[in-house]
Write an enzyme that holds these catalytic residues in place. Structure first.
Site, mmCIF file in Angstrom:
data_model
loop_
_atom_site.group_PDB
_atom_site.id
_atom_site.type_symbol
_atom_site.label_atom_id
_atom_site.label_comp_id
_atom_site.label_asym_id
_atom_site.label_seq_id
_atom_site.Cartn_x
_atom_site.Cartn_y
_atom_site.Cartn_z
ATOM 1 N N HIS A 157 0.812 -1.102 -0.013
ATOM 2 C CA HIS A 157 0.080 -0.008 -0.041
ATOM 3 C C HIS A 157 0.858 1.110 0.043
ATOM 4 O O HIS A 157 0.372 2.339 -0.290
ATOM 5 C CB HIS A 157 -0.776 0.102 1.276
ATOM 6 C CG HIS A 157 -2.051 -1.067 1.098
ATOM 7 N ND1 HIS A 157 -3.363 -0.963 0.966
ATOM 8 C CD2 HIS A 157 -1.935 -2.329 1.257
ATOM 9 C CE1 HIS A 157 -4.189 -1.860 0.749
ATOM 10 N NE2 HIS A 157 -3.242 -2.787 1.136
ATOM 11 N N ASP A 365 3.183 9.184 -0.709
ATOM 12 C CA ASP A 365 1.937 8.654 -0.085
ATOM 13 C C ASP A 365 1.823 7.462 -1.501
ATOM 14 O O ASP A 365 1.947 7.718 -2.536
ATOM 15 C CB ASP A 365 0.985 9.442 -0.157
ATOM 16 C CG ASP A 365 0.020 9.099 1.137
ATOM 17 O OD1 ASP A 365 0.028 7.715 1.279
ATOM 18 O OD2 ASP A 365 -0.747 9.880 1.542
HETATM 19 O O1 F6P Z 1 0.128 1.445 3.924
HETATM 20 C C1 F6P Z 1 -0.586 2.379 4.389
HETATM 21 C C2 F6P Z 1 -1.334 1.970 5.465
HETATM 22 O O2 F6P Z 1 -1.479 0.793 5.660
HETATM 23 C C3 F6P Z 1 -2.642 2.739 5.682
HETATM 24 O O3 F6P Z 1 -3.741 1.852 5.854
HETATM 25 C C4 F6P Z 1 -2.405 3.281 6.912
HETATM 26 O O4 F6P Z 1 -2.298 4.425 6.831
HETATM 27 C C5 F6P Z 1 -1.062 2.997 7.651
HETATM 28 O O5 F6P Z 1 -0.457 2.111 6.597
HETATM 29 C C6 F6P Z 1 -1.283 1.935 8.776
HETATM 30 O O6 F6P Z 1 -1.190 2.498 9.774
HETATM 31 P P1 F6P Z 1 -1.331 1.918 11.393
HETATM 32 O O7 F6P Z 1 -0.165 1.908 11.696
HETATM 33 O O8 F6P Z 1 -2.131 3.209 12.046
HETATM 34 O O9 F6P Z 1 -2.130 0.753 11.221
#
Ligand code: F6P
Length: 482
Positions: A157, A365
């Site tokens: 992601h 991002d």
């Molecule tokens: O890669 C992006 C992501 O998985 C998003 O879903 C989110 O912004 C982040 O990384 C995960 O964040 P967290 O550490 O709060 O789960």
């Protein structure tokens, strides 16, 4: 096919509760509709040696959610340590923020191995595993070590950075070699995919031909691009309804005809929040006539606060916002409304529709679904304008947004002012072009194209599935909303 989706963060899909991050929000409708099993962290940890990983399983639409307690001894080293203090900064091109120990790496590998053992419970002959994100780079290799022969796909992601940046991550070579156990690795953008291929050839000496890399240990792995999307029409309907939500009505009343710009982010250094606040400061300085006519609603949900870089950013932002408000504010006007809490998807949809400008200006991002949601939430008769960083993956599709360089404070200030005064025909034209792209690249399309590509990739790799022993699930299925 029986699909098992795995991610660190999951959500139970309560419409009134905030969802942290784009990944969980995107996967929710997929699981609900497809009937997949979604396995992730329960957010709780469990002490001692677990003979059997403990998971609470409940229904989620047509699918199910399995929430796993992760091992207490390794959780910190895995989540705050290796995943978010080595991989996350590097993947967002901030190798200078890497703070990690050998113990963190071992914990990361332990949690990947633990998750692999837990997943065996969900394996059937026709199962395909779809692993999500940087928390589980080595999970495919762990599953293969346990004898899993079924298709295993992986989707990243986040961005994948240039080779010299990823080489700043300790054990990068082991990790990327482990990733080659996946049949298919999906990226958000062509740039990410090319950077990964560049690493394979320059660092590991492996050539990528026709999107396939061949490794000695695991055979062929296909690399491809699948930009993640949203359920556009559902979000648009939700936004139209949400304008009468009490929180949204209160916001509208409080504006007294003033225009609104909105930013919604996790409080993370990759989101460019400091530069964004500085850009608004510059805009009000350069255009004093805009004072009192527009304010910024910045929602910055605290995230990973135990990590020093996040704690520092939280303090820096609080100070900066208070300084800008102190200098530009009036007794009856607050330039920046700064909120450190999360909102439900329903309320967010209504807030997006209320704002004339959406500001999404990350320094880096993977995709940024807030940008897509802001566009989908607009009123077709009076659409707002999206100001979008050219370094967000979403900029590839949303190229009729006003694209900005998030490092150029003056440029952003000028662009936000342009957005605020854009005439209706231009707003409408830009918005329609973006909506057409969002409809073509919906979340359903992302899901189907990945799963189809995974089936094809596995068929290329293993002509016929081998027989396997099925281990029955050991925990009861507790249904909450079936
Ligand atoms: O890669 C992006 C992501 O998985 C998003 O879903 C989110 O912004 C982040 O990384 C995960 O964040 P967290 O550490 O709060 O789960």
């Amino acid at each position: 096919m029986n699909l098992v989706v795995v991610s660190n963060r999951i959500t139970r899909g309560n419409a009134n509760e905030p969802i942290t991050g784009g990944l969980a929000a995107a996967l929710l409708p997929i699981v609900e509709k497809s009937g997949a099993i979604w396995v992730g962290s329960s957010g709780r940890v469990r002490d001692g040696v677990q003979k059997e990983p403990f998971a609470e399983v409940e229904a989620l639409g047509n699918g199910a959610l399995a929430m796993l307690d992760l091992p207490a001894a390794h959780y910190g080293g895995y989540y705050e340590g290796f995943a978010n203090s080595a991989l996350w900064p590097a993947l967002h091109s901030r190798a200078d923020l890497i703070r990690v120990s050998q113990g963190d790496y071992l914990s990361y590998r332990e949690v990947n191995a633990f998750m692999a053992r837990a997943l065996l419970r969900f394996r059937k002959a026709d199962t395909a595993f779809w692993i999500q994100d940087y928390h589980f780079l080595a999970l495919g290799a762990e599953l293969r070590d346990l004898g899993v022969t079924q298709p295993i796909g992986f989707f990243l992601h986040t961005p994948w950075p240039a080779r010299d940046v990823i080489e700043g991550v300790p054990h990068h070579r082991d990790l990327v070699e482990a990733m080659l156990a996946y049949d298919l690795i999906g990226f958000q953008t062509e740039d990410d995919c090319e950077n990964f291929a560049g690493y394979l050839s320059a660092t590991l000496g492996l050539a990528v031909a026709d999107g396939i890399v061949m490794s000695q240990q695991h055979g062929p792995t296909r690399l491809a691009v699948f930009p993640i999307g949203i359920d556009v029409d559902k979000f648009a309907r939700q936004a139209a309804k949400a304008v009468s939500h009490p929180d949204v009505s209160r916001l509208r009343r409080s504006l007294n005809g003033e225009k609104l710009a909105i930013g919604v982010d996790r409080l993370d250094y990759s989101k460019g929040l400091v530069n964004r606040i500085n850009a608004f400061d510059r805009m009000w300085t350069m255009h004093p006539s805009l004072a009192r006519t527009v304010s910024l609603l910045q929602i910055a949900t605290p995230s990973r606060s135990a990590i020093e870089a996040y704690g520092n950013l939280q303090s820096e932002l609080a100070k900066l916002v208070s300084d800008v408000n102190g200098r530009h504010g009036e007794v009856d006007w607050t330039p920046i409304r700064y909120l450190n809490k999360g909102f439900s998807q329903t309320v967010l949809a209504g807030l997006y529709r209320t704002a004339q400008v959406g500001v999404v200006t990350p320094l880096h991002d993977g995709m940024n679904l807030v940008a897509k949601e802001y566009v989908a939430a607009q009123n077709p008769d009076d659409p707002g304008v999206l100001v979008l960083s050219k370094f967000a993956g979403a900029a590839n599709e949303l190229d009729t947004a006003l694209l900005v360089n998030p490092h150029d404070i003056d440029g952003m200030a000028r662009t936000i002012a342009v957005a605020l005064s854009m005439p209706f025909p231009e707003r409408r034209m830009r918005w329609e072009a973006m909506m057409a792209k969002l409809r073509r690249g919906s979340i359903q399309h992302w899901f189907t194209s990945f799963v189809e590509a995974l089936e094809t990739a596995r068929a290329e790799r293993v002509p016929a599935p081998e027989p396997i022993e099925i281990i029955p699930a050991l925990w009861p299925l507790r249904s909450v909303n079936a």
